[in-house]
Scaffold this motif. Structure first.
Motif, PDB file in Angstrom:
ATOM      1  N   PHE A   1       0.833  -1.203   0.000  1.00  0.00           N
ATOM      2  CA  PHE A   1       0.000   0.000   0.000  1.00  0.00           C
ATOM      3  C   PHE A   1       0.873   1.260   0.000  1.00  0.00           C
ATOM      4  CE2 PHE A   1      -1.973  -3.341   2.606  1.00  0.00           C
ATOM      5  CZ  PHE A   1      -3.102  -3.613   1.847  1.00  0.00           C
ATOM      6  N   PRO A   2       1.594   1.530  -1.082  1.00  0.00           N
ATOM      7  CA  PRO A   2       2.556   2.632  -1.079  1.00  0.00           C
ATOM      8  C   PRO A   2       1.942   4.013  -0.842  1.00  0.00           C
ATOM      9  CG  PRO A   2       2.364   1.687  -3.272  1.00  0.00           C
ATOM     10  CD  PRO A   2       1.557   0.830  -2.357  1.00  0.00           C
ATOM     11  N   ALA A   3       0.715   4.214  -1.237  1.00  0.00           N
ATOM     12  CA  ALA A   3       0.099   5.533  -1.075  1.00  0.00           C
ATOM     13  C   ALA A   3      -0.461   5.745   0.333  1.00  0.00           C
ATOM     14  CB  ALA A   3      -1.008   5.725  -2.110  1.00  0.00           C
ATOM     15  N   GLN A   4      -0.767   4.663   1.043  1.00  0.00           N
ATOM     16  CA  GLN A   4      -1.427   4.792   2.339  1.00  0.00           C
ATOM     17  C   GLN A   4      -0.483   4.614   3.533  1.00  0.00           C
ATOM     18  OE1 GLN A   4      -2.546   2.518  -0.025  1.00  0.00           O
ATOM     19  NE2 GLN A   4      -4.266   3.695  -0.812  1.00  0.00           N
ATOM     20  N   ILE A   5       0.599   3.892   3.369  1.00  0.00           N
ATOM     21  CA  ILE A   5       1.481   3.545   4.492  1.00  0.00           C
ATOM     22  C   ILE A   5       2.843   4.188   4.286  1.00  0.00           C
ATOM     23  CG2 ILE A   5       2.591   1.639   5.729  1.00  0.00           C
ATOM     24  CD1 ILE A   5      -0.360   1.412   6.042  1.00  0.00           C
ATOM     25  N   HIS A   6       3.415   4.692   5.365  1.00  0.00           N
ATOM     26  CA  HIS A   6       4.802   5.158   5.320  1.00  0.00           C
ATOM     27  C   HIS A   6       5.497   4.739   6.620  1.00  0.00           C
ATOM     28  CE1 HIS A   6       2.974   8.471   7.576  1.00  0.00           C
ATOM     29  NE2 HIS A   6       4.167   8.685   8.079  1.00  0.00           N
ATOM     30  N   HIS A   7       6.824   4.639   6.546  1.00  0.00           N
ATOM     31  CA  HIS A   7       7.595   4.224   7.720  1.00  0.00           C
ATOM     32  C   HIS A   7       7.455   5.259   8.833  1.00  0.00           C
ATOM     33  CE1 HIS A   7      10.333   1.969  10.057  1.00  0.00           C
ATOM     34  NE2 HIS A   7      11.331   2.844   9.983  1.00  0.00           N
ATOM     35  N   HIS A   8       7.291   4.784  10.031  1.00  0.00           N
ATOM     36  CA  HIS A   8       7.062   5.584  11.238  1.00  0.00           C
ATOM     37  C   HIS A   8       5.684   6.230  11.219  1.00  0.00           C
ATOM     38  CE1 HIS A   8      11.588   6.011  12.344  1.00  0.00           C
ATOM     39  NE2 HIS A   8      11.115   4.791  12.532  1.00  0.00           N
ATOM     40  N   GLY A   9       4.757   5.590  10.532  1.00  0.00           N
ATOM     41  CA  GLY A   9       3.383   6.082  10.472  1.00  0.00           C
ATOM     42  C   GLY A   9       2.520   5.401  11.530  1.00  0.00           C
ATOM     43  N   ILE A  10       1.373   4.916  11.106  1.00  0.00           N
ATOM     44  CA  ILE A  10       0.369   4.396  12.028  1.00  0.00           C
ATOM     45  C   ILE A  10       0.857   3.192  12.844  1.00  0.00           C
ATOM     46  CG2 ILE A  10      -0.750   2.872  10.351  1.00  0.00           C
ATOM     47  CD1 ILE A  10      -3.433   3.803  11.706  1.00  0.00           C
ATOM     48  N   THR A  11       1.734   2.370  12.273  1.00  0.00           N
ATOM     49  CA  THR A  11       2.203   1.195  13.016  1.00  0.00           C
ATOM     50  C   THR A  11       3.143   1.578  14.163  1.00  0.00           C
ATOM     51  OG1 THR A  11       4.072   0.787  11.548  1.00  0.00           O
ATOM     52  CG2 THR A  11       1.974  -0.310  11.013  1.00  0.00           C
TER      53      THR A  11
ATOM     54  N   ALA B   1      15.469   9.031   9.648  1.00  0.00           N
ATOM     55  CA  ALA B   1      14.083   8.671   9.385  1.00  0.00           C
ATOM     56  C   ALA B   1      13.167   9.754   9.968  1.00  0.00           C
ATOM     57  CB  ALA B   1      13.765   7.316  10.020  1.00  0.00           C
ATOM     58  N   THR B   2      11.928   9.717   9.557  1.00  0.00           N
ATOM     59  CA  THR B   2      10.983  10.694  10.093  1.00  0.00           C
ATOM     60  C   THR B   2      10.696  10.392  11.557  1.00  0.00           C
ATOM     61  OG1 THR B   2       9.148   9.325   9.359  1.00  0.00           O
ATOM     62  CG2 THR B   2       9.870  11.071   7.866  1.00  0.00           C
ATOM     63  N   PRO B   3      10.489  11.422  12.363  1.00  0.00           N
ATOM     64  CA  PRO B   3      10.146  11.176  13.760  1.00  0.00           C
ATOM     65  C   PRO B   3       8.767  10.519  13.865  1.00  0.00           C
ATOM     66  CG  PRO B   3      10.210  13.542  13.299  1.00  0.00           C
ATOM     67  CD  PRO B   3      10.598  12.831  12.049  1.00  0.00           C
ATOM     68  N   ILE B   4       8.555   9.795  14.929  1.00  0.00           N
ATOM     69  CA  ILE B   4       7.277   9.100  15.089  1.00  0.00           C
ATOM     70  C   ILE B   4       6.294   9.990  15.839  1.00  0.00           C
ATOM     71  CG2 ILE B   4       8.404   6.854  15.046  1.00  0.00           C
ATOM     72  CD1 ILE B   4       7.801   6.600  18.032  1.00  0.00           C
ATOM     73  N   GLU B   5       5.023   9.700  15.642  1.00  0.00           N
ATOM     74  CA  GLU B   5       3.941  10.366  16.369  1.00  0.00           C
ATOM     75  C   GLU B   5       3.245   9.301  17.205  1.00  0.00           C
ATOM     76  OE1 GLU B   5       1.503  12.271  13.425  1.00  0.00           O
ATOM     77  OE2 GLU B   5       3.131  13.567  12.771  1.00  0.00           O
ATOM     78  N   PRO B   6       3.839   8.902  18.330  1.00  0.00           N
ATOM     79  CA  PRO B   6       3.350   7.733  19.062  1.00  0.00           C
ATOM     80  C   PRO B   6       1.948   7.881  19.651  1.00  0.00           C
ATOM     81  CG  PRO B   6       4.998   8.903  20.344  1.00  0.00           C
ATOM     82  CD  PRO B   6       4.963   9.532  19.004  1.00  0.00           C
ATOM     83  N   PHE B   7       1.487   9.090  19.871  1.00  0.00           N
ATOM     84  CA  PHE B   7       0.183   9.281  20.499  1.00  0.00           C
ATOM     85  C   PHE B   7      -0.918   9.683  19.523  1.00  0.00           C
ATOM     86  CE2 PHE B   7       3.447  10.158  23.739  1.00  0.00           C
ATOM     87  CZ  PHE B   7       3.206   9.051  24.523  1.00  0.00           C
ATOM     88  N   TRP B   8      -0.620   9.540  18.202  1.00  0.00           N
ATOM     89  CA  TRP B   8      -1.646   9.797  17.206  1.00  0.00           C
ATOM     90  C   TRP B   8      -2.768   8.791  17.412  1.00  0.00           C
ATOM     91  CZ3 TRP B   8      -3.970   6.742  13.612  1.00  0.00           C
ATOM     92  CH2 TRP B   8      -4.765   7.383  12.662  1.00  0.00           C
ATOM     93  N   PRO B   9      -3.998   9.085  17.291  1.00  0.00           N
ATOM     94  CA  PRO B   9      -4.666  10.297  16.843  1.00  0.00           C
ATOM     95  C   PRO B   9      -5.013  11.268  17.979  1.00  0.00           C
ATOM     96  CG  PRO B   9      -6.294   8.569  17.023  1.00  0.00           C
ATOM     97  CD  PRO B   9      -4.960   7.974  17.426  1.00  0.00           C
ATOM     98  N   PHE B  10      -4.590  10.966  19.182  1.00  0.00           N
ATOM     99  CA  PHE B  10      -4.945  11.792  20.335  1.00  0.00           C
ATOM    100  C   PHE B  10      -4.084  13.047  20.440  1.00  0.00           C
ATOM    101  CE2 PHE B  10      -5.576   7.278  21.311  1.00  0.00           C
ATOM    102  CZ  PHE B  10      -6.954   7.276  21.310  1.00  0.00           C
TER     103      PHE B  10
END
Length: 184
Positions: free
Chosen positions: A51-61, A127-136
């Motif tokens: 899913f190249p358009a929907q997923i990126h490293h350090h994203g939702i996972t 790498a991009t920084p993570i957003e560990p508390f997303w979506p809050f």
């Protein structure tokens, strides 16, 4: 700092309390699950190919929400598969299906959270920084304390963690149980 060795070392670090909470094989089981789960958030490296358009490293996972849900799902799968047989394998603890679910979910969560912490300490280097508390809380969190691919730090850290685990395994296991896991 954090490549695969670094993530495994952080999983070992976060699972150290297992030696004081359970006996023998239960501790080893918890630690093994935590170490496997310490690599779970990087599943996005495989998902991005699908899913190249929907997923990126350090994203939702790489969020607390994702690792919590994944840990509950993993715990449910293990409890469903092994709930009836677990007492045969872990002789010193009493596990029913519910306690196996809680045990394995906490182990998965421990390992996965260790990954997030490790990435928060090192991600901004390459790498991009993570957003560990997303979506809050929609803001990157990082400390940038360690270089991402420092081989000598990763090798040293994992070596220290393995030695510490072996020492705790020896010290927390009763003398009459120390050699029962070895082949006869």
């Amino acid at each position: 700092m954090v490549d695969i060795m670094g993530h495994i070392a952080f999983g070992l670090l976060f699972s150290l309390p297992a030696w004081f909470l359970w006996d023998d094989r239960a501790s080893v089981g918890f630690i093994a699950l935590a170490v496997v789960a310490s690599l779970l958030p990087d599943i996005d490296l495989w998902l991005v190919k699908l899913f190249p358009a929907q997923i990126h490293h350090h994203g939702i996972t790489h969020t607390v929400l994702f690792v919590t849900i994944a840990s509950l799902v993993g715990g449910a799968i293990l409890a469903g598969l092994f709930g009836r047989r677990i007492d045969d394998w872990i002789e010193s603890e009493r596990f029913d299906t519910y306690s196996l679910f809680v045990f394995s979910s906490v182990a998965f969560l421990t390992g996965s959270l260790s990954h997030l912490v490790a990435d928060m300490l090192s991600a901004p280097d390459i790498a991009t920084p993570i957003e560990p508390f997303w979506p809050f809380f929609d803001k990157p969190w990082s400390l940038d304390l360690l270089w991402y691919n420092a081989m000598w730090i990763n090798a040293g850290f994992i070596s220290v963690m393995v030695v510490l685990h072996l020492a705790l395994a020896y010290l927390t296991t009763p003398v009459d149980h120390r050699y029962r896991l070895l082949p006869k």
